[in-house]
Design a protein around this motif. Structure first.
Motif, PDB file in Angstrom:
ATOM      1  N   GLU A   1     -29.195 -53.942 -17.080  1.00 13.62           N
ATOM      2  CA  GLU A   1     -28.030 -54.727 -16.665  1.00 13.62           C
ATOM      3  C   GLU A   1     -26.794 -53.836 -16.505  1.00 13.62           C
ATOM      4  O   GLU A   1     -26.019 -53.995 -15.562  1.00 13.62           O
ATOM      5  N   LYS A   2     -26.619 -52.878 -17.409  1.00 16.93           N
ATOM      6  CA  LYS A   2     -25.477 -51.960 -17.306  1.00 16.93           C
ATOM      7  C   LYS A   2     -25.588 -51.086 -16.063  1.00 16.93           C
ATOM      8  O   LYS A   2     -24.605 -50.841 -15.379  1.00 16.93           O
TER       9      LYS A   2
ATOM     10  N   ARG B   1     -24.848 -53.256 -13.030  1.00 16.96           N
ATOM     11  CA  ARG B   1     -23.410 -53.518 -12.960  1.00 16.96           C
ATOM     12  C   ARG B   1     -22.657 -52.294 -12.439  1.00 16.96           C
ATOM     13  O   ARG B   1     -21.755 -52.407 -11.611  1.00 16.96           O
TER      14      ARG B   1
ATOM     15  N   LYS C   1     -20.512 -52.086  -9.057  1.00 15.45           N
ATOM     16  CA  LYS C   1     -19.118 -51.676  -9.228  1.00 15.45           C
ATOM     17  C   LYS C   1     -18.788 -50.535  -8.278  1.00 15.45           C
ATOM     18  O   LYS C   1     -17.705 -50.481  -7.696  1.00 15.45           O
TER      19      LYS C   1
ATOM     20  N   ILE D   1     -15.688 -56.330  -8.918  1.00 17.21           N
ATOM     21  CA  ILE D   1     -16.345 -56.368 -10.224  1.00 17.21           C
ATOM     22  C   ILE D   1     -15.398 -55.788 -11.258  1.00 17.21           C
ATOM     23  O   ILE D   1     -15.007 -54.631 -11.177  1.00 17.21           O
TER      24      ILE D   1
END
Length: 95
Positions: free
Chosen positions: A3-4, A7, A11, A18
């Motif tokens: 998930e990181k 993201r 981004k 975001i």
């Protein structure tokens, strides 16, 4: 972990869409001296502020009646211009 990474990828593609992390709200009156804020009626009376020029600050007040012109003068504000809608221009000089 995935998930990181996902993201971070999005981004990089859309940096303005975001947000990194939820941020703590900034103080309402950064850059204004405490005595000036008090003379304007306190932090709760300020709705916004922005520098207009090197010598002026534009503030919006909830209630202009809470503003104390004499206290502003003592605090070093050289001039006060009250406009409609609770907008006040403070002439503060270069200090």
């Amino acid at each position: 972990m995935f998930e990181k990474m996902q993201r971070a990828f999005w981004k990089a593609l859309t940096p303005d869409l975001i947000m990194d992390e939820p941020t703590v709200a900034a103080p309402v009156a950064p850059g204004l001296a405490a005595d000036v804020v008090a003379a304007l009626g306190g932090v709760d009376n300020l709705t916004s502020q922005q520098p207009v020029a090197l010598t002026r600050v534009r503030v919006e007040l909830r209630d202009v009646g809470w503003m104390n012109r004499q206290a502003l003068s003592v605090a070093g504000v050289r001039g006060v211009m009250v406009l409609d809608g609770g907008v006040v221009h403070l002439i503060v000089g270069l200090e």
